[in-house]
Scaffold this motif. Structure first.
Motif, PDB file in Angstrom:
ATOM      1  N   GLY A 152      10.609  -0.420 -11.972  1.00 16.41           N
ATOM      2  CA  GLY A 152      11.170  -0.293 -10.870  1.00 16.41           C
ATOM      3  C   GLY A 152      10.776  -1.334  -9.653  1.00 16.41           C
ATOM      4  O   GLY A 152      11.478  -1.962  -8.974  1.00 16.41           O
ATOM      5  N   GLY A 153       9.549  -1.579  -9.818  1.00 17.07           N
ATOM      6  CA  GLY A 153       8.578  -2.606  -8.919  1.00 17.07           C
ATOM      7  C   GLY A 153       7.781  -2.223  -8.324  1.00 17.07           C
ATOM      8  O   GLY A 153       7.816  -1.031  -7.381  1.00 17.07           O
ATOM      9  N   VAL A 154       6.564  -2.500  -8.564  1.00 12.22           N
ATOM     10  CA  VAL A 154       5.386  -1.885  -8.086  1.00 12.22           C
ATOM     11  C   VAL A 154       5.033  -2.192  -6.772  1.00 12.22           C
ATOM     12  O   VAL A 154       5.614  -3.345  -6.112  1.00 12.22           O
ATOM     13  N   SER A 155       4.467  -1.154  -5.901  1.00 10.52           N
ATOM     14  CA  SER A 155       4.210  -1.429  -4.501  1.00 10.52           C
ATOM     15  C   SER A 155       5.267  -1.613  -3.620  1.00 10.52           C
ATOM     16  O   SER A 155       5.353  -2.408  -2.759  1.00 10.52           O
ATOM     17  N   THR A 156       6.483  -1.140  -3.867  1.00  7.21           N
ATOM     18  CA  THR A 156       7.483  -1.225  -3.161  1.00  7.21           C
ATOM     19  C   THR A 156       7.891   0.282  -3.000  1.00  7.21           C
ATOM     20  O   THR A 156       7.872   1.277  -3.822  1.00  7.21           O
ATOM     21  N   VAL A 157       8.545   0.497  -1.770  1.00  2.00           N
ATOM     22  CA  VAL A 157       8.708   1.880  -1.363  1.00  2.00           C
ATOM     23  C   VAL A 157       9.582   2.729  -2.470  1.00  2.00           C
ATOM     24  O   VAL A 157       9.580   3.631  -2.985  1.00  2.00           O
ATOM     25  N   LEU A 158      10.929   2.043  -2.475  1.00  2.92           N
ATOM     26  CA  LEU A 158      12.017   2.713  -3.429  1.00  2.92           C
ATOM     27  C   LEU A 158      11.975   2.398  -4.845  1.00  2.92           C
ATOM     28  O   LEU A 158      12.788   2.856  -5.680  1.00  2.92           O
ATOM     29  N   GLY A 159      11.208   1.233  -5.074  1.00  2.00           N
ATOM     30  CA  GLY A 159      11.103   0.676  -6.541  1.00  2.00           C
ATOM     31  C   GLY A 159      10.990   1.653  -7.553  1.00  2.00           C
ATOM     32  O   GLY A 159      11.759   1.795  -8.589  1.00  2.00           O
TER      33      GLY A 159
END
Lengths: 319, 396, 250, 307
Positions: free
Chosen positions: A257-264
């Motif tokens: 999803g995408g590390v260290s992003t809020v909604l990832g």
């Protein structure tokens, strides 16, 4: 804030709106099973958000986070086995047991770094796994069937697919918002700073160990809530849900999803669950596709799906 | 009286259900294991189900059969998830399969809550035969305890005085041991329950050493699927062949034997087991099934396959009994209970808990006319045997 | 002695058989810039590491403002008012300059168990951080990522971070390392402006810069302090000439 | 006390320990020198077993199976290093975990596609299928062979690491990577060779165990975690550590599997003890690792010079 000004923002806004009305949509198109899928994805989403807090923001790669899902689930299953169905009891138990366990094991794990941290978190989760595997009274390998959901006052009841879904969504949004606030508050700045340069933080007068430990405990507690919901959702729990490969899958979801992003991480779990379902329907060899995806993702796809959304915006600017 | 109440409840549930069953086809969801080493059993089952569909021309009465296979990954939670999908998304009429007792236990509630029929083609945990029995649950196999009970009976007859017992640590393993213990009158000198599941323990060196040191007269094991081959291997290597005769249930089967033959593990020849079916059974349905299976796949079908084949035939008999009206749940239920089809194991009936009441035979590993290793019936141990949990089931 | 802010007595550190610092005695007066010079491998960085608490000495004592801090952790020393900069630039690159400095403000202003209020909206903290950035002339870059500014600016940021901790004593480990002539000059001005306000213990290679701003010098060779004196006297010290300066100035 | 049983169990523990050593020795070198976490090391174990099984089925010779199997796994290992691992040495551990987790999925599914789901039995020559009697003690010949092979490989590795130039580089690499680079050694080739040798060791372990348990999909996934425990307990990068830790863990596992239920039965009901014992003995290994990490994070026998 800038939710509507970028394509990424637009996408997430649309996603959140969809999540809010999803049960009605699925009822309308007569696909109740999709609600199951989404419920499962969002439960894993809660776990992924909690893992992202330590892994993404804090740089603590835990290969044992599934243990807390298991602890949460058994905090529903074991009381239910003795006919204690109070939901507040279940939640209270899950939060306190996971907090105590995380405090004790975290205190040991956080003395180590890097690969040692990965291995020792896994070791502790395997201990939990084998502990439940040895509890004959609570089904051991066979697991426990939970016949009734946690009981709450009527307006908060979990019975029924819709109300359980909104419970899940509610907990998810609360934990997302909480993590978002946390990261921008004093506490979060220390956690993020320590990820990049722990020595620097110490030279600034910060006892990073205490903050990281606290962060680890908070993450475990959020994750145990995912366990409570999972126990209620599947109405069946077994030690299988906390094996080390499950922890690996959780990491995969966060990274995808995408590390260290809020909604990832949320995006990651939804995609993971959907992919798993669709690929498994196409071929029994679906693990191969998953494996290739994973390798390609790490070698070539930094930033995960959230990063791809970001690319879309960059493309827009340059055009 | 009780039954009427149940029926009323079921009727009410149906009235509010979607009732979306497509009138042109009967939908069957099949839950089995297609990945992990246990996939070897799933393949045998898949072959047998396909053969059954071929034999009936993919028709049940006027209805086409729509089959949806799902893989439980050898995990209870995955099995339950797949069952949910079959029930909710595919809206199948029957959910069939379940090799593993713990998968069945985890999944059953999803099917019965939706007022669909669930037919176990293998797993038979004690709970489902007793307290958790359900009007919509049926079985084409057995209750777990029965087969080892038959073995216990045979051991008594043969005069075996002491045993060492080994089984995997899960619902069926425990049932098997309990079944044996309930009948066997000699002494059990030692018992090992080993780790099971996707990462099952396969090196039994420590356990075999204990077994040998225990001084027991014979050894009884339950190791289904792949673990069976591994066990036989080590049993022979440990030099137990002449010392401790091997008695087993669900361990030496058509899945293990070709591989044992390939590895030339002659220790297994002549070893005995109990079962409700054998490829050499002399009835028309079985000859057709085994013959065509052999012709198609070049090896014997296993009992898993036989039970899977039967499950399709049983459903066919029920669908035809209600004239293809799949909304007639009572009719289907009555037809399933009547067991009016030609089973490959011959005639049998079911009890109040919908578990088969059937014969159990003693089988022996032999070499057939073409040099293949297979099993042959030696004698009948139990006639029309009913499981011991039927009384705990409150259905009439 | 009475006005010393830092007193080091008999500091000894060895790694296995290798001696890094041996019987080091040194004191830093309040308000002075005290420089330590010495050839590569003389033990300068090890000395700084012991002073900041990163390494524990084998024996000897360190007193800061009269209080024994020999066994305190790095974090506690920082809170006590002793700030260090790193030889190798170690600002946090993925954060903005302002965020970097704010972490420093935060680190020395009580605990950080604040879970809810966003730091960016805390006016007191942003003001303090901006003030430090202004002192090193980086106020106009506050919102740029630390990774995107020049090396010289990163070194300035490093100083701004140490300043933001509001220390009484700064331990600066080669603040001019890797800088061009112009940047060095700029840094010298920044440090000179601090003289009298803060005490500074400085390790530096650039002799011109050191002679330009330091009040006193200590020369460290092979883990020993061979001389401590004013800049003028050190220049004329024969032993120092021979042991160290001779190599470069001959 | 039944002394024959105890000795048999000690031999079983030794056998398991040596298998773990074969797996862990490669893992610890790859780990120590390249700083690369290879979760898919267990896949070499599986692939080795399948290669060997295929060749035994074709030629009927177990020895040929082992020889060609070793070559095959060496090549597979080299390919993985060349196409995947090499790109990741400079990334962080998280990337290693993810990619090699993906490799596990790929290898497992490929084996499923090529050899089918049913697993593969590997027949042994009759000489190896028998037993050896020493007094009243009767031991399976094949298990003695595994022990001998394990000790042989350990001796070979000992000579390789302590007496050859390659070994000198390996030792230097495990404790100080920059130094090796400074020596002007072709690092890429060194890494390739170490990786492929490590893979072959794992493959050999798989070939040795397969005649006992059969080759099967995912057979490496469970044991690899134990092998990691061996690496950590022994000290990352230390072949000697892997040897001792392998033996310790092999013995702990086997002895607790044999005696723990009796011990537990002294304090809790026997039916609970029977279930709890296997789980607790599996847990012991992890407890050992946690204790070692908490009190001696560098492991019991860290390579000389490593921090």
């Amino acid at each position: 804030m800038q939710l509507l000004s970028t394509r990424r923002g637009l996408f997430y806004t649309a996603l959140l709106v969809f999540l809010a009305i999803a049960p009605w949509v699925f009822q309308w198109i007569d696909q109740p099973f999709y609600l199951d899928l989404l419920s499962r994805a969002l439960i894993l989403g809660i776990a992924a958000v909690s893992l992202n807090l330590i892994l993404g923001y804090g740089g603590m790669v835990s290969l044992g986070h599934a243990a807390y899902i298991g602890i949460g689930a058994y905090c529903v299953g074991i009381p239910a086995y003795y006919d204690f169905y109070s939901g507040w009891l279940h939640i209270g138990l899950a939060l306190s047991v996971s907090a105590v366990f995380a405090l004790i094991t975290g205190a040991i794990c956080l003395r180590t770094k890097g690969v040692y941290f990965i291995m020792i978190t896994m070791a502790f989760s395997q201990m939990v796994y084998y502990t439940f595997l040895s509890l004959e009274e609570y089904g051991a390998d066979d697991g426990l069937v939970i016949y009734l959901r946690s009981e709450f006052p009527t307006w908060l009841s979990m019975d029924g697919a819709f109300s359980l879904y909104y419970w899940i969504l509610g907990v998810l949004l609360l934990s997302l918002y909480f993590v978002h606030r946390l990261i921008h508050a004093r506490f979060g700045r220390v956690i993020v700073g320590a990820k990049f340069n722990e020595l620097r933080l110490q030279s600034l007068g910060v006892n990073t160990y205490r903050y990281r430990l606290t962060c680890y405990v908070i993450s475990a507690m959020i994750c145990s809530l995912a366990g409570v919901l999972l126990g209620n959702f599947t109405s069946f729990i077994s030690p299988e849900m906390m094996g080390w490969t499950r922890s690996g899958e959780l990491i995969f979801m966060v990274i995808m999803g995408g590390v260290s992003t809020v909604l990832g991480p949320l995006l990651g779990t939804i995609s993971f669950v959907l992919l798993e379902e669709w690929l498994a329907a196409i071929t029994v060899y679906w693990h191969l596709i998953f494996g290739v995806l994973l390798v390609v993702l790490v070698l070539y796809g930094k930033g995960g799906l959230d990063g791809l959304l970001g690319l879309m915006d960059r493309g827009k600017k340059s055009s | 009286m009780k039954r009427n109440i149940l029926t009323a409840a079921v009727l009410a549930a149906t009235a509010f259900g979607s009732g979306a069953a497509n009138a042109d086809s009967v939908k069957i969801g099949y839950v089995t294991t297609l990945t992990t080493p246990a996939a070897v059993i799933g393949e045998d089952i898949q072959n047998s189900v396909n053969l059954a569909l071929e034999h009936i021309g993919n028709k049940m009465g006027d209805l086409d059969v729509e089959l949806i296979m799902e893989d439980d990954g050898f995990k209870p939670d995955v099995g339950k998830q797949k069952t949910d999908k079959l029930v909710k998304q595919d809206d199948v009429d029957f959910v069939v399969g379940y090799i593993w007792s713990h998968v069945l236990l985890a999944s059953m509630k999803s099917v019965t809550d939706a007022d669909k029929f669930i037919i176990s083609a293998n797993a038979g945990p004690s709970q489902v035969a007793g307290k958790l029995c359900h009007p919509n649950f049926f079985s084409t196999s057995w209750q777990n305890d029965q087969t080892p009970m038959a073995m216990g009976e045979h051991l008594n007859q043969e005069g075996v005085k002491s045993l060492y017992v080994m089984a995997p640590n899960y619902a069926a393993g425990k049932d098997m041991v309990a079944g044996l213990e309930s009948v066997f009158t000699g002494e059990i000198k030692g018992k090992d329950l080993t780790k099971w599941g996707a990462d099952a323990q396969l090196d039994f060196s420590a356990e075999l050493a204990k077994a040998k040191a225990s001084g027991a007269e014979a050894i009884f094991v339950f190791y289904p699927g792949k673990a069976g081959g591994a066990f036989i291997n080590q049993y022979q290597q440990a030099g137990l062949r002449g010392v401790m005769p091997l008695y087993s249930v669900f361990t030496v089967d058509a899945i293990a034997l070709p591989k044992l033959q390939e590895a030339n593990l002659e220790g297994v020849l002549g070893s005995k087991m109990t079962q409700e079916w054998s490829p050499d059974m002399d009835n028309a349905a079985n000859k057709r099934f085994v013959g065509d299976y052999l012709a198609k796949h070049g090896k014997y079908p296993s009992f898993y396959g036989a039970q899977a084949y039967d499950s399709i035939m049983l459903i066919k008999s029920a669908v035809e009994a209600v004239g293809g009206n799949l909304d007639d749940k009572d009719g289907i239920r009555a037809a399933l209970k009547a067991v009016n089809y030609d089973s490959v194991r011959g005639k049998y009936t079911v009890g109040n808990n919908h578990m088969p009441i059937q014969n159990f035979y003693l089988r022996e590993v032999v070499i057939d006319d073409e040099g293949r290793w297979t099993t042959k019936i030696v004698s009948t141990v139990y006639e029309n045997h009913q499981d011991r949990y039927a009384a705990e089931c409150n259905m009439q | 002695m009475s006005d010393a802010i830092l007193d080091i007595e008999g500091l000894h550190k060895n790694f296995g058989g290798v001696v890094a610092t041996e019987n080091v005695n040194l004191s830093v007066e309040r308000g002075e810039i005290h420089a330590i010079i010495g050839p590569n491998g003389a033990g300068k960085t090890t000395l700084i590491a012991q002073l900041s608490g990163q390494l524990r000495p084998n024996s000897g004592s360190i007193r800061f403002e009269g209080r024994d801090i020999t066994t305190l952790s790095m974090a506690s020393r920082a809170r006590a008012g002793l700030a260090r900069s790193f030889q190798i630039t170690s600002v946090i690159l993925p954060m903005t300059l302002l965020e970097n400095v704010m972490l420093a403000v935060q680190g020395t202003s009580g605990h950080s168990f604040g879970f809810w209020s966003p730091v960016r909206e805390d006016g007191k903290m942003t003001d303090a951080a901006m003030e430090s950035l202004t002192r090193v002339g980086l106020d106009n870059r506050a919102d740029q990522l630390a990774g995107s500014v020049s090396h010289g600016e990163q070194r300035q940021l490093e100083v701004a971070i140490t300043l933001a901790m509001n220390p009484r004593l700064l331990l600066l480990d080669e603040p001019m390392a890797g800088m061009g002539k112009e940047e060095t000059g700029h840094m010298v001005e920044i440090l000179k402006a601090l003289k009298g306000d803060k005490s500074i213990l400085l390790v530096e290679h650039d002799m011109d810069a050191v002679f330009n701003m330091a009040d006193r010098l200590s020369v460290l060779v092979n883990g020993h302090i061979i001389a401590t004196d004013t800049v003028e006297n050190i220049r004329n010290n024969a032993e120092v000439q021979r042991a160290y300066l001779g190599d470069e100035h001959a | 006390m039944d002394w024959n049983l105890l000795i048999t169990q000690l031999m079983n523990g030794l056998q398991l320990g040596l298998l773990l050593f074969l797996l862990a020795s490669g893992l610890t070198l790859i780990f120590g020198i390249m700083d690369f976490i290879n979760l898919s090391h267990g896949s070499f174990y599986m692939v080795g077993a399948y290669f060997c099984g295929t060749i035994v089925a074709k030629t009927g010779s177990f020895v040929l199976g082992i020889l060609f199997g070793l070559v095959g796994v060496f090549i597979v290992g080299a390919l993985v290093e060349w196409f995947i691992a090499r790109k990741l040495y400079r990334s962080d551990h998280l990337d290693h975990v993810l990619v090699t987790f993906g490799l596990i999925l790929i290898f497992d599914t490929l084996v499923h596609m090529i050899w089918g789901a049913s697993g593969m039995a590997i027949p042994l020559p009759d000489v190896l299928n028998g037993q050896v009697s020493i007094g009243t003690l009767v031991l399976p010949t094949y298990r003695l062979l595994i022990i001998a092979a394990g000790l042989g490989v350990a001796a070979f590795l000992y000579v390789l690491v302590t007496r050859t130039r390659l070994g000198m580089l390996i030792r230097a690499g495990a404790s100080n990577r920059t130094m090796v680079e400074a020596l002007g050694v072709n690092i890429n080739r060194l890494f390739l060779i170490v990786f492929a040798i490590g893979a072959s060791m794992a493959g050999l372990a798989g070939m040795l165990i397969a005649p006992i348990t059969e080759a099967s999909i995912g057979m490496g996934n469970d044991i690899i975690i134990i092998a990691f425990v061996v690496v950590i307990v022994g000290g990352i990068g230390s072949v000697k550590g892997a040897f001792y830790a392998g033996l310790i863990i092999g013995l702990i596992d086997t002895l607790s599997r044999s005696y723990l239920d009796d011990v537990l039965a002294l304090s809790i009901p026997i039916e609970y003890a029977e279930t709890a014992a296997p789980a607790i003995s599996a847990m012991m290994v992890y407890i050992l690792m946690a204790v070692v990490l908490a009190f001696r994070p560098q492991g019991l026998f860290p390579p000389a010079g490593a921090r």
